[in-house]
Design a protein around this motif. Sequence first.
Motif, PDB file in Angstrom:
ATOM      1  N   ILE A  49      -5.500 -13.809   5.822  1.00 18.09           N
ATOM      2  CA  ILE A  49      -4.777 -12.444   5.587  1.00 18.09           C
ATOM      3  C   ILE A  49      -2.943 -12.223   5.544  1.00 18.09           C
ATOM      4  O   ILE A  49      -2.618 -11.426   5.674  1.00 18.09           O
ATOM      5  CB  ILE A  49      -4.671 -11.655   6.808  1.00 18.09           C
ATOM      6  N   CYS A 163      -4.121  -4.892   1.824  1.00 19.91           N
ATOM      7  CA  CYS A 163      -4.597  -6.037   2.692  1.00 19.91           C
ATOM      8  C   CYS A 163      -5.576  -6.456   1.220  1.00 19.91           C
ATOM      9  O   CYS A 163      -6.347  -6.301   0.471  1.00 19.91           O
ATOM     10  CB  CYS A 163      -5.580  -5.566   3.541  1.00 19.91           C
ATOM     11  N   GLN A 200     -16.183  -5.271   8.860  1.00 19.24           N
ATOM     12  CA  GLN A 200     -14.936  -4.913   8.690  1.00 19.24           C
ATOM     13  C   GLN A 200     -14.711  -3.703   8.468  1.00 19.24           C
ATOM     14  O   GLN A 200     -13.089  -2.778   8.980  1.00 19.24           O
ATOM     15  CB  GLN A 200     -14.654  -5.260   6.763  1.00 19.24           C
ATOM     16  N   GLN A 261      -1.430   0.700  12.350  1.00 18.26           N
ATOM     17  CA  GLN A 261      -0.834   0.228  10.934  1.00 18.26           C
ATOM     18  C   GLN A 261       0.607   0.476  11.156  1.00 18.26           C
ATOM     19  O   GLN A 261       1.912  -0.298  11.382  1.00 18.26           O
ATOM     20  CB  GLN A 261      -1.321   0.046   9.940  1.00 18.26           C
ATOM     21  N   THR A 338      -3.233  -8.262  -4.174  1.00 15.57           N
ATOM     22  CA  THR A 338      -3.464  -6.438  -3.674  1.00 15.57           C
ATOM     23  C   THR A 338      -2.103  -6.085  -4.434  1.00 15.57           C
ATOM     24  O   THR A 338      -1.916  -6.050  -4.939  1.00 15.57           O
ATOM     25  CB  THR A 338      -2.982  -6.884  -1.520  1.00 15.57           C
TER      26      THR A 338
END
Length: 436
Positions: A49, A163, A200, A261, A338
């Motif tokens: 991550i 992510c 998740q 976030q 990503t």
Amino acid sequence: MKTFYIETYGCQMNIVDSEIVTSILLRNGYLYSDSIQNADIILLNTCSIREHAEDRVKARIRQINSLKKSNPNIKIGIIGCMAESLKEKLLNELPMLDLLAGPDVYRNLPEILSEVDRDNKIINTMLSEDETYSDILPTRYDTNGISAYVSIMRGCNNFCSYCVVPYTRGRERSRNVESIVDEVTSLAQQGFKEITLLGQNVNSYNYIETNFPLLLNILAEQFPQILFRFATSHPKDLSIELIETIAKYQNIAKSFHLPVQSGSDAILKKMNRKYTIDEYLEKVKLLRSAIPDITISTDIICGFSGETEDDHKQTIELMKEVKYFFAFMFKYSERPNTVASRKYADNVDEQTKTRRLNEIIDLQQKISYELNKQDIGKTYKVLVEGTSKKNNKEIFGRNSQNKVIVFPGDISMKGEFVNVEVVDCTSATLIGRLKN
Ligand code: SF4
């Protein structure tokens, strides 16, 4: 018989995965070792991550290699997210590795290990569309005997631009209800008192006609002695039905992890989070009006691509408005493959990221302290988890709101729900006394 040792990095899902791997290897005749020194096979279950997490694992592998130098028969493997995201690159960088196995091939580990035994290096990172390991009862060696994680789904379809999870863990799939109920039944019989349902994005759990609120309903009704928690939720999928379910049952924890976030709509759009701050705040309002004693926690990334001072200020304003009781806060770390790594430059300098991170951490500590002070004088039901690390005459546990409470008491109360009055606090902990 060969012995194996697993070291686990990263999230709660990885803890469950290590328990699944342990079960699979035990079933296939391997012996578990809690000591790396005695193991023939050393597996590191890894996390991708953040870059920092990967660097830690690489450093650890180099360290472990000293064992292999004195005993060349030892086999070292990386399993989980890093194996999936880095594949051959990892083997080139760390030639002492014998195997790489992604999160969906754990059933094949016995065959992979047989191949490795014949001195072949194996990489297997196939992702599956339906693997949930539903029939495998995890073996929990590293447990307090009170709290357990139960995986209810795997993978993610959300593709937040920063992510790596949809690439390392594949598409979303839900585990069948019956197998979840069976696992919880087994845990209840073993005396576990608190179960955290994991995925998740648990809010999008859906198995045939059972959605997440319905699953919670089934479990809360069938296991009234168990306190249920869950993680993690995507704000866009938080439904009224779920809020009503949490409100309805005493044994569903009154604490909600709602990752935001960023406090800036512009950044959320670039992150592909699929909600605006107004929509997010509406969900917070719904939660608090239906469940007044609920605590809300969050995740915040600071210094994402293009984050301006004004975006950062909006995050600060949001934190002041929502008043999270807890937050995981990180500097943005660009992850290979990503969307963000392809489309957006990692262009907030390190110094600015660090300063912004420190600002939000300071603010969060103040908010946590203020909220904790408001708990002084209140009495909570607390599940006793163990002895306090700082003082062996004190024990600790968590209340339904997921706050840690330390109080004088005897370890014989471990596993019991007791009433504790809050008498003092720090920003991280409530301090209490037992109440009859
Ligand atoms: S919801 Fe977004 S941040 Fe969470 S795992 Fe999925 S892609 Fe990653």
